[in-house]
Design an enzyme around this catalytic site. Structure first.
Site, PDB file in Angstrom:
ATOM      1  N   SER A   1       0.385  -6.528   5.277  1.00  0.00           N
ATOM      2  CA  SER A   1      -0.332  -7.222   4.212  1.00  0.00           C
ATOM      3  C   SER A   1      -0.126  -8.737   4.341  1.00  0.00           C
ATOM      4  CB  SER A   1       0.178  -6.724   2.853  1.00  0.00           C
ATOM      5  OG  SER A   1      -0.606  -7.230   1.810  1.00  0.00           O
TER       6      SER A   1
ATOM      7  N   LYS B   1       0.855  -1.200   0.000  1.00  0.00           N
ATOM      8  CA  LYS B   1       0.000   0.000   0.000  1.00  0.00           C
ATOM      9  C   LYS B   1       0.881   1.238   0.000  1.00  0.00           C
ATOM     10  CE  LYS B   1       0.835   1.340   4.467  1.00  0.00           C
ATOM     11  NZ  LYS B   1       1.650   2.495   4.817  1.00  0.00           N
TER      12      LYS B   1
ATOM     13  N   ALA C   1       9.490  -0.520   5.025  1.00  0.00           N
ATOM     14  CA  ALA C   1       9.666   0.558   4.051  1.00  0.00           C
ATOM     15  C   ALA C   1       8.537   1.572   4.082  1.00  0.00           C
ATOM     16  CB  ALA C   1       9.768  -0.047   2.650  1.00  0.00           C
TER      17      ALA C   1
ATOM     18  N   ASP D   1      -2.103  -1.110  10.425  1.00  0.00           N
ATOM     19  CA  ASP D   1      -2.375  -1.109   8.980  1.00  0.00           C
ATOM     20  C   ASP D   1      -2.985  -2.417   8.493  1.00  0.00           C
ATOM     21  OD1 ASP D   1      -1.244   1.373   8.868  1.00  0.00           O
ATOM     22  OD2 ASP D   1       0.637   0.716   7.967  1.00  0.00           O
TER      23      ASP D   1
HETATM   24  O1  C5P Z   1       0.544  -0.730  14.765  1.00  0.00           O
HETATM   25  P1  C5P Z   1       1.977  -0.945  14.423  1.00  0.00           P
HETATM   26  O2  C5P Z   1       2.571  -2.089  15.198  1.00  0.00           O
HETATM   27  O3  C5P Z   1       2.203  -1.085  12.958  1.00  0.00           O
HETATM   28  O4  C5P Z   1       2.737   0.381  14.848  1.00  0.00           O
HETATM   29  C1  C5P Z   1       4.143   0.447  15.003  1.00  0.00           C
HETATM   30  C2  C5P Z   1       4.496   1.646  15.874  1.00  0.00           C
HETATM   31  O5  C5P Z   1       4.205   2.858  15.175  1.00  0.00           O
HETATM   32  C3  C5P Z   1       3.671   1.731  17.149  1.00  0.00           C
HETATM   33  O6  C5P Z   1       4.306   1.037  18.197  1.00  0.00           O
HETATM   34  C4  C5P Z   1       3.615   3.231  17.434  1.00  0.00           C
HETATM   35  O7  C5P Z   1       4.784   3.649  18.095  1.00  0.00           O
HETATM   36  C5  C5P Z   1       3.648   3.838  16.043  1.00  0.00           C
HETATM   37  N1  C5P Z   1       2.295   4.194  15.560  1.00  0.00           N
HETATM   38  C6  C5P Z   1       1.655   5.292  16.112  1.00  0.00           C
HETATM   39  N2  C5P Z   1       0.413   5.645  15.646  1.00  0.00           N
HETATM   40  C7  C5P Z   1      -0.177   4.951  14.651  1.00  0.00           C
HETATM   41  C8  C5P Z   1       0.454   3.823  14.075  1.00  0.00           C
HETATM   42  C9  C5P Z   1       1.704   3.477  14.563  1.00  0.00           C
HETATM   43  O8  C5P Z   1       2.181   5.955  17.007  1.00  0.00           O
HETATM   44  N3  C5P Z   1      -1.382   5.341  14.194  1.00  0.00           N
END
Ligand code: C5P
Length: 301
Positions: free
Chosen positions: A115, A13, A108, A147
């Site tokens: 996904s 994406k 990246a 995501d």
């Molecule tokens: O949800 P995910 O594990 O992909 O997020 C990785 C890191 O990115 C989280 O631990 C957080 O620190 C940051 N993040 C955030 N706000 C979001 C998505 C991600 O602060 N909406």
């Protein structure tokens, strides 16, 4: 019951703009973004076996694209985390070989890991005929990562909350993306934490943009608030932005929390322009793609 084998194609994406609205008590950030799935895919093949638990392997003939460097095959891989979550929630015991052909650059900002996780949820549901509602699947996806739910949804969606609250949108689709991914690791957490929240340019609204004119107008307004942090950490991203503009991009963005920079082109970039970019960035990956028109993670077998 169920099947012996299935293959799922997991698309990457991009984010057409990303506004960070504020920091939340749980440490995440509320955002507003437009996700678009593109035709750059990881392929996941799930094969059931009699015993042996779950193993993950990366099979990558094409080293120029994703490569497998940095692709963890242990329990912390989102694919394995998705399997373990399904096992816990359904009392399934999986004996499986999962072969992944990685083409989406890793870490990246292109959602490759997310996904793959969504593809795994769909693959297991299909393989074991699991009676799981869409709602439950979306809930599991949200627990795996912000995501992940997008990849169960439509090919273009507005994302709110952490990115998991989705509203599918219809979007003009006749464009190309040219992406440049420096091979430098950048943690999403670090990028979000480096953001100065007093600044926020506002995300463009793509929801009604079904024709070229309205799409272009929104595209020109769109901005990713995380971009300044990414450029501070990896200054060459600014050079990629400039080069992409020079060869005709209508606008240039960082995808998600980076480090990929991409240009959006209404006319297909010439092979010569792509080669020039490749030459300029021997240490980066340069990939061209288009929006997909099918629902996201796709079960093909
Ligand atoms: O949800 P995910 O594990 O992909 O997020 C990785 C890191 O990115 C989280 O631990 C957080 O620190 C940051 N993040 C955030 N706000 C979001 C998505 C991600 O602060 N909406």
């Amino acid at each position: 019951m169920g099947r012996v084998c299935c293959e799922v194609m997991a698309p990457a994406k991009i984010n057409l703009g990303l506004q960070v609205i504020g920091r939340r008590p749980d440490g995440y950030h509320d955002i507003l973004t437009t996700f678009v799935a593109i035709n750059l895919y990881d392929h996941l093949i799930f094969t059931r076996r009699i015993a042996g638990g779950v193993s993950l392997e990366a099979v990558n003939p094409d080293r120029d694209r994703g490569g497998t460097q940095g692709f963890p095959i242990g329990e912390d891989n989102l694919i394995m985390r998705a399997v373990r979550l399904v096992e816990r929630e359904t009392e399934l015991h999986a004996d499986l070989l999962i072969s992944v052909r990685k083409q989406i650059p890793i870490a990246a900002g292109l959602g490759g890991g997310s996904s793959d996780a969504a593809a795994t949820l769909l693959g297991l549901k299909h393989l074991y005929d699991l009676p799981v509602s869409e709602r439950k699947l979306a809930d599991w996806a949200g627990r795996l990562g912000s995501d992940v739910p997008f990849f169960l949804n439509s090919w273009a969606a507005e994302g709110r909350g952490r990115g998991e609250k989705l509203r599918p949108i219809r979007l003009f689709r006749d464009w190309w993306v040219l992406m440049v991914t420096p091979r430098i690791f950048l943690s999403a957490k670090d990028v979000y934490e480096g953001l100065d929240l007093t600044y926020g340019a506002g995300a463009a609204d793509f929801s009604g943009c079904r024709d070229r004119g309205s799409f272009l107008a929104a595209l020109r307004r769109a901005h990713n608030d995380l971009e300044s942090v990414v450029i501070r950490r990896i200054p060459e991203v600014q050079q990629w932005r400039d080069r992409l503009r020079k060869i005709g991009a209508e606008n240039v963005f960082v995808s998600g929390s980076g480090p990929t920079a991409f240009g959006v082109f209404l006319n297909r970039p010439t092979e010569g322009a792509v080669q020039l970019l490749r030459k300029a960035g021997m240490l980066s990956q340069v990939i061209m793609a288009r929006p997909v028109d099918t629902p996201t993670a796709l079960v093909v077998l």
